[in-house]
Design a protein around this motif. Structure first.
Motif: not given
Length: 278
Positions: A197-204
């Motif tokens: 979830l944090l990796a996806a947040s970094f992408a956003l």
């Protein structure tokens, strides 16, 4: 109430000295040392994990069960706050980086190496490897100190947040390899969902294309460690350049810290919307 506790945690973290007073690991570490001296626990390492992690969780769950029906649950709020603050990571990563940042900004690579070894427990074989290690340290500490704990608290409450921190402490302090190995296995399971979830947040909040191109094939990979994933995602999202001695190198650390801050704002915004919709 959970969102209120999450807001209070930010106040405690930024504007008080309560965190250092609350995070007293001495009694639990003494219990860990006692368990590791018992042959029965060494022969059955899963039993050691149950004693060191499950018993505190059961005690906390019983306490919350008694308090939550009283005063509309407000008596449980201080317990939530204390447990969540205790479950945060140890130390302040940004403060720990201060001496390294000063040395690196001056261009003093030798002093930077010494303070990294003293303050961050990092050792680089060559000068160009030191700054990437410090960048990785910042990303990992940001994740395991804050994001993983916040995720489990928001999803399952203080019992899950405490479970994560106790497993982290066992991973860091257990001296018996077999006990540490079991703790690492459990922690890996706890890390699997929040780190993605944090990796996806970094992408956003960062470079979406770089993160998706570099990590899309790793998202469902059980074997990749949380540290590897958060570092790869953070470096891709922050567009980290080649290590440079001087101000540019310090600026890369500032950029990664701002990436973590933006991800935290995104998480809090998402939790606020989730709270309103419930």
């Amino acid at each position: 109430m959970s969102f209120l506790v999450l807001l209070l945690v930010l106040w405690v973290e930024k504007f008080s000295a309560w965190r250092a007073k609350i995070q007293q690991d001495g009694p639990w570490l003494r219990l860990l040392a006692w368990v590791e001296r018992q042959s029965d626990f060494i022969e059955s390492p899963w039993l050691a994990v149950l004693v060191l992690v499950l018993l505190p969780l059961v005690a906390l769950a019983l306490l919350l069960t008694l308090l939550e029906p009283l005063a509309y649950g407000w008596l449980a709020l201080p317990v939530h706050l204390l447990v969540l603050v205790y479950s945060l990571g140890r130390g302040d990563p940004l403060a720990a980086l201060g001496p390294f940042r000063d040395s690196w900004r001056r261009g003093d690579a030798e002093a930077a190496y010494l303070v990294a070894r003293r303050d961050l427990a990092l050792q680089a074989e060559e000068g160009n490897a030191l700054l990437p290690q410090v960048q990785n340290y910042l990303l990992w500490q940001g994740y395991q100190s804050f994001f993983a704990v916040i995720f489990w608290y928001a999803l399952l409450g203080p019992v899950a947040a405490l479970a994560y921190r106790l497993l982290a402490l066992m991973t860091e302090h257990a001296e018996q390899p077999i006990v540490r190995e079991r703790a690492v296995q459990w922690r890996h399971a706890f890390d699997w969902l929040p780190v993605r979830l944090l990796a996806a947040s970094f992408a956003l909040v960062g470079n979406f294309v770089a993160v998706s191109r570099g990590l899309l094939h790793e998202l469902l990979n059980w074997d990749i460690s949380a540290a590897q994933l958060v570092v790869q995602a953070g470096r891709a999202a922050g567009e980290v350049a080649e290590p440079i001695l001087g101000e540019a190198g310090v600026a890369s650390l500032d950029g990664l810290w701002q990436l973590l801050v933006r991800a935290a704002v995104l998480w809090y915004a998402g939790l606020a919307v989730w709270t309103l919709l419930l």
